[in-house]
Design an enzyme around this catalytic site. Structure first.
Site, PDB file in Angstrom:
ATOM      1  N   ASN A   9      98.407  56.162   9.557  1.00 11.20           N
ATOM      2  CA  ASN A   9      98.001  56.984  10.704  1.00 11.20           C
ATOM      3  C   ASN A   9      99.148  56.941  11.707  1.00 11.20           C
ATOM      4  OD1 ASN A   9      96.836  58.142  12.937  1.00 11.20           O
ATOM      5  ND2 ASN A   9      95.375  56.483  13.314  1.00 11.20           N
ATOM      6  N   TRP A  10      99.899  58.031  11.773  1.00 15.03           N
ATOM      7  CA  TRP A  10     101.090  58.040  12.631  1.00 15.03           C
ATOM      8  C   TRP A  10     100.733  58.238  14.109  1.00 15.03           C
ATOM      9  CZ3 TRP A  10     105.136  61.518   9.554  1.00 15.03           C
ATOM     10  CH2 TRP A  10     105.409  60.908   8.325  1.00 15.03           C
ATOM     11  N   LYS A  11      99.482  58.548  14.381  1.00 13.15           N
ATOM     12  CA  LYS A  11      99.020  58.802  15.762  1.00 13.15           C
ATOM     13  C   LYS A  11      99.931  59.824  16.461  1.00 13.15           C
ATOM     14  CE  LYS A  11      97.094  54.192  15.817  1.00 13.15           C
ATOM     15  NZ  LYS A  11      96.511  53.115  16.578  1.00 13.15           N
ATOM     16  N   HIS A  93      88.094  57.912  14.610  1.00 15.75           N
ATOM     17  CA  HIS A  93      88.991  56.788  14.899  1.00 15.75           C
ATOM     18  C   HIS A  93      88.603  56.209  16.262  1.00 15.75           C
ATOM     19  CE1 HIS A  93      92.619  54.570  15.968  1.00 15.75           C
ATOM     20  NE2 HIS A  93      92.857  54.498  14.664  1.00 15.75           N
ATOM     21  N   GLU A  95      90.220  55.380  18.752  1.00 21.92           N
ATOM     22  CA  GLU A  95      90.860  56.004  19.917  1.00 21.92           C
ATOM     23  C   GLU A  95      90.155  57.315  20.286  1.00 21.92           C
ATOM     24  OE1 GLU A  95      94.770  55.722  18.238  1.00 21.92           O
ATOM     25  OE2 GLU A  95      94.596  53.557  18.458  1.00 21.92           O
ATOM     26  N   GLU A 165      87.456  49.309  11.169  1.00 20.80           N
ATOM     27  CA  GLU A 165      88.565  48.996  12.070  1.00 20.80           C
ATOM     28  C   GLU A 165      88.019  48.317  13.329  1.00 20.80           C
ATOM     29  OE1 GLU A 165      92.202  51.593  11.234  1.00 20.80           O
ATOM     30  OE2 GLU A 165      90.995  52.602  12.711  1.00 20.80           O
ATOM     31  N   GLY A 171      96.371  47.827  16.913  1.00 19.92           N
ATOM     32  CA  GLY A 171      97.571  47.886  17.745  1.00 19.92           C
ATOM     33  C   GLY A 171      97.774  46.660  18.618  1.00 19.92           C
ATOM     34  N   SER A 211      96.095  46.156  12.664  1.00 24.65           N
ATOM     35  CA  SER A 211      97.299  45.324  12.568  1.00 24.65           C
ATOM     36  C   SER A 211      97.609  44.872  11.133  1.00 24.65           C
ATOM     37  CB  SER A 211      97.208  44.128  13.515  1.00 24.65           C
ATOM     38  OG  SER A 211      97.114  44.593  14.854  1.00 24.65           O
ATOM     39  N   GLY A 232      98.369  51.706  11.177  1.00 26.26           N
ATOM     40  CA  GLY A 232      98.969  52.428  12.297  1.00 26.26           C
ATOM     41  C   GLY A 232     100.447  52.085  12.412  1.00 26.26           C
ATOM     42  N   GLY A 233     100.756  51.126  13.280  1.00 24.31           N
ATOM     43  CA  GLY A 233     102.147  50.773  13.603  1.00 24.31           C
ATOM     44  C   GLY A 233     103.057  50.592  12.399  1.00 24.31           C
TER      45      GLY A 233
HETATM   46  C1  PEP Z   1      95.044  52.492  13.266  1.00 32.04           C
HETATM   47  O1  PEP Z   1      95.724  53.290  13.855  1.00 32.04           O
HETATM   48  O2  PEP Z   1      94.022  52.882  12.708  1.00 32.04           O
HETATM   49  C2  PEP Z   1      95.454  51.088  13.242  1.00 32.04           C
HETATM   50  C3  PEP Z   1      94.741  50.255  12.555  1.00 32.04           C
HETATM   51  O3  PEP Z   1      96.580  50.744  13.947  1.00 32.04           O
HETATM   52  P1  PEP Z   1      97.447  49.385  13.794  1.00 32.04           P
HETATM   53  O4  PEP Z   1      97.721  49.209  12.314  1.00 32.04           O
HETATM   54  O5  PEP Z   1      98.687  49.636  14.572  1.00 32.04           O
HETATM   55  O6  PEP Z   1      96.617  48.272  14.332  1.00 32.04           O
END
Ligand code: PEP
Length: 253
Positions: A9-11, A93, A95, A165, A171, A211, A232-233
């Site tokens: 997920n590049w957000k 998600h 967010e 999640e 994040g 994470s 994500g990251g």
């Molecule tokens: C996400 O964006 O769904 C996520 C889990 O981010 P991260 O891996 O950065 O925690």
């Protein structure tokens, strides 16, 4: 046997040039044991789809609107996303739930629209730190499951991917321990069996997100009910994302 899915997920990150270059670098990833998905921002979906054409990488979006067309300024329909090569759509998600105020009711309408369009929804659920500390994790998961996935037939739920999640792990660098994650994944599998039946429950892929990094992937993936990761990251760099893909395939095999 559920095939692992590693989804990036590049957000709201990267430029057009960086997106195309990252997508092209990912074409060397080994997909023999794992399904791979990348979800760039809407505006780069077309360019990224073209960059991975002919590879086994799937492209998806980070959201979609439930109506097919019309006066919905700023929104993007499932049909439009299908048209430019999306196969998966992330919905609900944290967010979008917590920053943009999406409700289970809205997410549920989107889930139905995605399934009607023959694409695969990845539906996110997860508790906040406050909810976990108050011992409400299972109640929150159940309520998000029942709200976001209301009205799905057994065939439709089998085509749906669920992502657990924990909001406190997204994040933040704080990963749920493999045991904490497995406990909720097993709860989700039990809810699936109760709402549908055990056979259906065994077919649904449940991803963990929060994470995920190359060095914690194998341990998470070794858990019985974890079928992949929503990243994500660590999906923003080809080396770390490919290391996660490799670690997931090894533990799944
Ligand atoms: C996400 O964006 O769904 C996520 C889990 O981010 P991260 O891996 O950065 O925690």
């Amino acid at each position: 046997m559920r095939r692992p899915l590693i989804a990036g997920n590049w957000k709201m990150n990267l430029t057009r040039e960086e997106s195309v270059s990252l997508a092209s670098e990912l074409c060397r990833a080994d997909s023999s044991n794992t399904d791979i998905l990348i979800c760039p921002p809407y505006v780069y979906l077309d360019a990224v789809s073209q960059a991975v054409a002919g590879s086994s990488i799937n492209v998806g979006s980070q959201d979609a609107y439930f109506e097919a067309s019309g006066a919905f300024t700023g929104e993007i329909s499932v049909g439009m996303l299908k048209d430019i090569g999306c196969q998966f759509i992330i919905l609900g998600h944290s967010e979008r739930r917590h920053v943009l105020g999406e409700s289970d009711l809205l997410i549920n309408k989107k889930v139905h629209a995605v399934l009607s369009g023959d694409l695969t929804p990845i539906v996110c659920v997860g508790e906040t730190l406050e909810e976990r500390e108050a011992g409400k994790t299972l109640d929150v998961i159940k309520s998000q499951f029942d709200g976001s996935l209301a009205g799905l037939t057994a065939d439709q739920i089998k085509k749906t991917v669920i992502a657990y999640e924990p909001v406190w792990a997204i994040g933040t660098g704080k990963t749920a321990t493999p045991e904490q994650a497995q406990e909720v994944h097993a709860d989700l599998r039990r809810i699936l069996a109760e709402r549908y039946n055990p056979e259906t429950s065994e077919e649904v892929r449940i991803l963990y997100g929060g994470s995920v990094k190359p060095d914690n992937t194998a341990e998470l993936m070794a858990q019985a009910d974890i079928d992949g990761a929503l990243v994500g990251g660590a999906s923003l760099q080809s080396d770390s994302f490919i290391d996660i893909i490799n670690a997931s395939g090894v533990s799944a095999g």
